[in-house]
Design an enzyme around this catalytic site. Structure first.
Site: not given
Length: 233
Positions: A60, A62, A93, A210, A212
């Site tokens: 996302g 940070s 990330c 990533h 995900e």
């Protein structure tokens, strides 16, 4: 048979948290240890964090995640979770940035970090959003010749290992990458410079890319195995 329940939290302040929750649940289905039950939850409060056996900090922004964590009273409990309680934590990330002890190229005024990894990262090392790319990665910890679809979006890189001991480099991106200028596209490796994109130190792991944002749950399944083993040690 007695069932051991593991609560896996995903920090849900900003970024790709729901994708991590879904992959944790998918990975849990592949576990062969039937005496283990995995429960994945979104974490937004100290009470939810306290219930967790392990935590994922997603990709996302940070700076935003750090700011919201500070405003909601989660920053110090997160530091305690990572560095005092030493529970298993994995950052992807932005999560890698937050778990690093030092970060370069931060926004003006810097940002609060959680820490725990004895490394310095460089934010947005691979360029802007439009320079995002995907490339097959060799990940030895998944097994011999295991390749994984590495998605890089404004990704950081570990530019220096600061700790004198205890930091294990799990994977490198072996070289400069040729990539398209828009969207997440296939990329090709051109040389062997070896950017560090995955590290581990004790209970803390960080990846530049990533997982995900793929449908591949192998890293999540491997990490769940490490979480389960840590409790048994």
């Amino acid at each position: 048979m007695q069932t051991n329940v593991f609560v896996i939290g995903v920090l849900a302040l900003q970024g790709g948290f729901i994708e991590h929750v879904n992959l944790v649940r998918k990975a849990a289905e592949s576990l062969t240890n039937k005496s283990v039950e995995i429960k994945a939850i979104e974490v937004r409060t100290v009470e939810q964090l306290d219930s967790c056996d392990a935590l994922i900090i997603p990709g996302g922004e940070s700076t935003t995640i750090s700011f919201v964590a500070a405003q909601s009273g989660l920053l110090e409990p997160l530091r305690d979770f990572v560095k005092v309680q030493k529970k298993p934590v994995w950052g992807t990330c932005a999560g890698l940035i937050l778990l690093s002890n030092e970060a370069n190229a931060t926004k003006k005024g810097g940002q609060e970090l959680i820490g725990g990894l004895g490394v310095r990262v460089h934010r947005n090392h691979f360029g802007r959003q439009i320079e995002s790319f995907q490339v097959p990665l060799d990940l030895p910890f998944l097994g011999p010749d295991a390749q994984f679809p590495g998605v890089f979006i404004r990704a950081p890189v570990v530019e220096e290992v600061l700790a004198t001991e205890g930091v294990t480099v799990l994977a490198k991106l072996p070289g400069r990458v040729d990539k398209a200028q828009s969207g997440v596209s296939q990329a090709t490796v051109k040389d062997n410079s070896g950017d560090i994109i995955a590290v581990r130190q004790g209970n803390v792991m960080g990846t530049s890319f990533h997982p995900e944002l793929t449908t591949d749950a192998r890293i999540h399944a491997w990490w769940l195995g490490e979480v389960i083993a840590a409790r048994s040690a």
